[in-house]
Design a protein around this motif. Structure first.
Motif, mmCIF file in Angstrom:
data_model
loop_
_atom_site.group_PDB
_atom_site.id
_atom_site.type_symbol
_atom_site.label_atom_id
_atom_site.label_comp_id
_atom_site.label_asym_id
_atom_site.label_seq_id
_atom_site.Cartn_x
_atom_site.Cartn_y
_atom_site.Cartn_z
ATOM 1 N N ARG A 131 -29.142 -15.365 63.815
ATOM 2 C CA ARG A 131 -29.333 -16.004 65.028
ATOM 3 C C ARG A 131 -30.040 -14.901 66.088
ATOM 4 N N ALA A 132 -30.868 -15.310 66.689
ATOM 5 C CA ALA A 132 -31.461 -14.417 67.624
ATOM 6 C C ALA A 132 -31.045 -15.073 68.898
ATOM 7 N N ILE A 168 -32.862 -8.835 73.345
ATOM 8 C CA ILE A 168 -32.558 -9.439 72.136
ATOM 9 C C ILE A 168 -31.722 -9.308 71.174
ATOM 10 N N VAL A 169 -30.849 -10.051 70.989
ATOM 11 C CA VAL A 169 -29.715 -9.795 69.998
ATOM 12 C C VAL A 169 -29.889 -10.665 68.782
ATOM 13 N N VAL A 170 -29.818 -9.778 67.643
ATOM 14 C CA VAL A 170 -30.078 -10.656 66.366
ATOM 15 C C VAL A 170 -28.597 -10.346 65.608
ATOM 16 N N THR A 171 -28.140 -11.282 65.132
ATOM 17 C CA THR A 171 -26.713 -11.399 64.460
ATOM 18 C C THR A 171 -26.854 -11.967 63.120
ATOM 19 N N VAL A 206 -40.722 -10.243 77.404
ATOM 20 C CA VAL A 206 -39.827 -10.348 76.423
ATOM 21 C C VAL A 206 -39.367 -11.676 76.110
ATOM 22 N N LEU A 207 -39.357 -12.561 76.902
ATOM 23 C CA LEU A 207 -39.223 -13.924 76.615
ATOM 24 C C LEU A 207 -40.202 -14.483 75.677
ATOM 25 N N ASP A 208 -41.569 -14.195 75.744
ATOM 26 C CA ASP A 208 -42.602 -14.622 75.001
ATOM 27 C C ASP A 208 -42.472 -13.925 73.649
ATOM 28 N N GLY A 209 -41.796 -12.843 73.352
ATOM 29 C CA GLY A 209 -41.683 -12.052 72.282
ATOM 30 C C GLY A 209 -40.534 -12.827 71.445
ATOM 31 N N PHE A 210 -39.474 -12.906 72.183
ATOM 32 C CA PHE A 210 -38.334 -13.448 71.812
ATOM 33 C C PHE A 210 -38.503 -14.918 71.201
ATOM 34 N N LEU A 211 -39.244 -15.787 71.780
ATOM 35 C CA LEU A 211 -39.440 -16.983 71.313
ATOM 36 C C LEU A 211 -40.391 -17.148 70.320
#
Length: 191
Positions: A29-30, A37-40, A15-20
């Motif tokens: 903003r992610a 993972i929250v995208v606003t 998840v961290l690798d995908g997020f980064l």
């Protein structure tokens, strides 16, 4: 023949690798909060009006010169997740520390004096998960402007998963910020 061993990445690592690696649309903003993972989208004008009011009052009235960032990525301690990656609406640090100079996109929060969140679409994240992450990371002050409930809350004295001191008042009531700020915020224009 020798067998090679491979470490299997944990779900957190994946998840961290995908997020980064995310490439969010301009202005969005992610954040990685409690493994989600929250995208606003870009904030509305009323949201930014509150951020601007807080910034203006702190810069004009604080006892200690402060640096400010409205887009600084912070690595904060998560609960179930090892590390949350959040972007507060405002991050304040004493100017003398020069924390933002040469900082990575995602920096540790050592030296941060106050984080500001102004609620928007997913207010419960600001009220709970972010508050607890900021407390776990020992950020001394967390200022939450809750537009849905029409109140301002200053959380201070972090201990473990939460803050031990809480000062809340409705919009229109002043709220005192302790040292190093030593100033009073007028919240009349927050509503």
């Amino acid at each position: 023949m020798s067998a090679m061993t491979h470490e299997i990445p944990t779900q957190e690592d994946v998840v961290l690798d995908g997020f980064l690696a995310l490439d969010t649309p301009l202005g969005f903003r992610a954040e990685l909060i409690e493994g989600e993972i929250v995208v606003t989208p870009p904030p509305l004008g009323n949201h930014e009006r509150v951020v601007s009011s807080v910034l203006r009052q702190i810069i004009a009235g604080t006892a200690t010169a402060m640096d400010f960032s409205g887009n600084k990525g912070l690595k904060v301690d998560g609960g179930s997740a090892a590390r949350n990656h959040v972007i507060p609406d405002g991050t304040f640090a004493p100017e003398e520390l020069d924390l933002f100079l040469d900082a990575e996109s995602w920096m540790a929060c050592d030296g941060v004096a106050l984080v500001l969140e102004v609620t928007s679409q997913r207010a419960e994240i600001d009220r709970e998960a972010k508050r607890q992450s900021y407390a776990r990371s020992a950020i001394p002050l967390y200022l939450l402007v809750d537009r849905e409930h029409g109140k301002v809350t200053l959380f201070s004295a972090p201990e473990g998963d939460d803050y031990t001191e809480i000062h809340t008042g409705p919009f229109g009531k002043q709220i005192d910020l302790p040292a190093p700020f030593s100033t009073t915020l007028d919240t009349a224009r927050f509503g």
